[in-house]
Design a protein around this motif. Structure first.
Motif, short mmCIF file in Angstrom:
data_model
loop_
_atom_site.label_atom_id
_atom_site.label_comp_id
_atom_site.label_asym_id
_atom_site.label_seq_id
_atom_site.Cartn_x
_atom_site.Cartn_y
_atom_site.Cartn_z
N MET A 1 0.87 -1.21 -0.03
CA MET A 1 -0.01 -0.10 -0.05
C MET A 1 1.09 1.22 -0.03
O MET A 1 1.76 1.51 0.79
N VAL A 2 0.37 2.30 -1.07
CA VAL A 2 1.38 3.56 -0.84
C VAL A 2 1.15 4.28 0.10
O VAL A 2 -0.01 4.47 0.67
N LYS A 3 2.14 4.80 0.77
CA LYS A 3 2.13 5.72 1.89
C LYS A 3 2.39 7.09 1.32
O LYS A 3 3.68 7.43 0.89
N PHE A 4 1.41 7.80 1.33
CA PHE A 4 1.62 9.34 1.00
C PHE A 4 2.14 10.15 1.84
O PHE A 4 2.00 10.19 2.90
N ALA A 5 2.92 11.15 1.36
CA ALA A 5 3.47 12.50 2.27
C ALA A 5 2.36 13.24 2.81
O ALA A 5 1.22 13.38 2.12
N PRO A 6 2.41 14.07 3.86
CA PRO A 6 1.44 14.88 4.20
C PRO A 6 1.32 16.03 3.12
O PRO A 6 2.22 16.22 2.49
N LEU A 7 0.07 16.27 3.10
CA LEU A 7 -0.52 17.53 2.04
C LEU A 7 0.29 18.74 2.63
O LEU A 7 1.00 19.45 1.70
N PHE A 8 0.42 19.06 3.81
CA PHE A 8 1.22 20.24 4.20
C PHE A 8 2.31 19.87 4.88
O PHE A 8 2.46 19.41 6.09
N VAL A 9 3.59 20.35 4.30
CA VAL A 9 4.86 20.08 5.03
C VAL A 9 5.47 21.56 5.02
O VAL A 9 5.22 22.33 4.16
N PRO A 10 6.41 21.65 6.08
CA PRO A 10 7.23 22.85 6.05
C PRO A 10 7.85 23.33 4.40
O PRO A 10 8.32 22.21 4.01
N TRP A 11 8.04 24.60 4.13
CA TRP A 11 8.28 24.83 2.81
C TRP A 11 9.79 24.47 2.90
O TRP A 11 10.28 24.31 1.69
N GLU A 12 10.69 24.53 3.89
CA GLU A 12 11.95 24.17 4.06
C GLU A 12 12.21 22.65 3.64
O GLU A 12 13.05 22.34 2.83
N HIS A 13 11.34 21.76 3.82
CA HIS A 13 11.41 20.26 3.58
C HIS A 13 11.09 20.36 2.02
O HIS A 13 11.67 19.45 1.26
N ARG A 14 10.13 20.96 1.42
CA ARG A 14 9.90 20.98 0.02
C ARG A 14 11.27 21.30 -0.73
O ARG A 14 11.79 20.77 -1.86
N LEU A 15 11.79 22.54 -0.32
CA LEU A 15 13.09 22.99 -0.93
C LEU A 15 14.23 21.94 -1.04
O LEU A 15 15.23 21.59 -1.85
N GLN A 16 14.34 21.03 0.25
CA GLN A 16 15.36 20.25 0.42
C GLN A 16 15.13 18.81 -0.48
O GLN A 16 16.03 18.48 -1.32
N THR A 17 13.76 18.63 -0.63
CA THR A 17 13.57 17.57 -1.73
C THR A 17 13.67 17.87 -2.95
O THR A 17 14.19 17.24 -3.77
N LEU A 18 13.40 19.18 -3.42
CA LEU A 18 13.85 19.82 -4.84
C LEU A 18 15.17 19.67 -4.94
O LEU A 18 15.86 19.35 -6.15
N ALA A 19 16.02 19.86 -4.05
CA ALA A 19 17.73 20.08 -4.32
C ALA A 19 17.97 18.65 -4.34
O ALA A 19 19.12 18.69 -5.47
N VAL A 20 17.59 17.65 -3.62
CA VAL A 20 17.92 16.57 -3.83
C VAL A 20 17.48 15.83 -5.30
O VAL A 20 18.12 15.33 -6.07
N LEU A 21 16.21 16.25 -5.68
CA LEU A 21 15.62 15.76 -7.11
C LEU A 21 16.62 16.23 -8.08
O LEU A 21 16.77 15.63 -9.06
N GLN A 22 16.92 17.49 -8.00
CA GLN A 22 17.81 18.11 -9.20
C GLN A 22 19.22 17.43 -9.47
O GLN A 22 19.43 17.16 -10.24
N TRP A 23 19.51 17.02 -7.98
CA TRP A 23 20.95 16.34 -8.09
C TRP A 23 20.69 14.75 -8.74
O TRP A 23 21.63 14.18 -9.47
N ILE A 24 19.67 14.13 -8.41
CA ILE A 24 19.35 12.60 -8.93
C ILE A 24 19.29 12.89 -10.57
O ILE A 24 19.82 12.14 -11.32
N VAL A 25 18.64 13.85 -10.72
CA VAL A 25 18.17 13.94 -12.11
C VAL A 25 19.34 14.43 -12.91
O VAL A 25 19.75 13.70 -13.94
N CYS A 26 20.31 15.06 -12.35
CA CYS A 26 21.59 15.55 -13.18
C CYS A 26 22.39 14.20 -13.11
O CYS A 26 23.00 14.23 -14.40
N PHE A 27 22.56 13.57 -12.20
CA PHE A 27 23.60 12.25 -12.09
C PHE A 27 22.86 11.45 -13.06
O PHE A 27 23.78 10.60 -13.68
#
Length: 334
Positions: A1-27
């Motif tokens: 069963m898929v465990k979804f992330a909370p709808l509302f998370v701190p903006w700081e966490h969103r930026l952290q996830t975005l930073a990791v995402l760009q690195w994964i995509v680049c790599f």
């Protein structure tokens, strides 16, 4: 069963996830995209851009073997600090590094994507320059990645160099002192052992870096990244299985490994290519003094290799309880 992330998370966490995402995509994709852009521009009115870059590429072709082209602006990018905080990643110093010496750092384990090694040596997100003032870090990477146009310049900006002997010779002898060359000793093959709770290192027969250290009198620095193997799950591929046989065969042909790994997604925690939010702590051990021997014998190499493995084990045992490694877990060399 898929465990979804909370709808509302701190903006700081969103930026952290975005930073990791760009690195994964680049790599995973940026090299191939750069090739397509380079070729595609030749069939447009911007063809001259690719032609001029090709001329630059030819003139600059030896740079990845000559220390690369580190750029402090890129190493200081704020995106790296967000990426560091995602896990988080921290760098621990146990001894001083004298800027009048050159160092060869053996880094363990490789992990799936060498995340801790990249953040610690190729960015300033964990404060490498403040912890080790006067030391210029470099990290070896598979030579294949430096054959992609544009991408080669991007990865060199962080201090990445080719994983060839020529790169080591240049950094450890022809660039003066205060240089640290990081080598992921287990290499691409070690990624096939990277899974949570694994402490199996490909080191028993890896002695090339020992010989290089002796030839250039570079002090050896054992480095262990606790948590590096915990970032992704990997499909079972125990030695002797058909999957490991195929992976070893492909690695022998292409020089790169193909671990079947997965982590979490952007908006759910059950599957995807993003790493899990698990801490990485990279502990830099005390340098092992090495006397220069221009033509070391096999006995000298073997002796220093045993000493290095002993020091790495001591480093692991001294710190493992701080980073939630069970007392009955020990390093396993193969």
């Amino acid at each position: 069963m898929v465990k979804f992330a909370p709808l509302f998370v701190p903006w700081e966490h969103r930026l952290q996830t975005l930073a990791v995402l760009q690195w994964i995509v680049c790599f995973l994709l940026m090299g191939q995209v750069c090739v397509l852009v380079f070729i595609g521009l030749l069939f447009t009115r911007f063809w001259l851009f690719s032609v001029l870059y090709a001329a630059w590429w030819y003139l600059d072709r030896d740079k990845p073997w000559k220390g690369g082209r580190p750029c402090q602006v890129i190493r200081d990018w704020v995106a790296w600090r967000y990426m560091k905080d995602y896990f988080p990643v921290s760098l621990v110093k146990t001894a001083e590094l004298d800027p009048s010496r050159n160092y060869l750092a053996g880094i363990h384990p490789h992990g799936i994507l060498a995340t801790g090694s990249f953040l610690n040596l190729c960015t300033e997100s964990t404060g490498f320059s403040k912890l080790f003032p006067g030391i210029r870090p470099h990290l070896m990477m598979l030579t294949l990645w430096f054959r992609f146009p544009f991408f080669r310049d991007y990865i060199m900006s962080g201090g990445l160099v080719t994983s060839d002997k020529e790169s080591a010779v240049h950094i450890l002898s022809r660039k003066g002192s205060g240089n640290l060359l990081g080598i992921l000793v287990g290499g691409a093959r070690e990624t096939l052992n990277a899974r949570p709770g694994s402490y199996k290192l490909l080191l028993q027969n890896r002695k090339g870096f020992i010989r290089i250290a002796l030839m250039h009198g570079a002090a050896l620095v054992p480095v262990f990244s606790f948590g590096e193997n915990d970032l992704f799950d990997q499909v079972e591929n125990s030695p002797g299985s058909w999957l490991r046989w195929i992976q070893n065969w492909l690695q022998g042909i292409m020089g790169i490994s193909f671990p079947l790994f997965h982590g979490r997604g952007i908006f759910q925690y059950s599957f995807g290519l993003l790493p899990y939010r698990r801490p990485i702590t990279t502990v830099v051990g005390k340098p092992i003094e090495v006397q220069q021997v221009t033509q070391p014998s096999q006995e000298q190499v073997d002796e220093l290799h045993r000493h290095y493995m002993d020091e790495l084990c001591k480093l692991f045992e001294a710190h493992k309880l701080k980073y939630n490694v069970p007392t009955d877990q020990h390093l396993e060399f193969c």
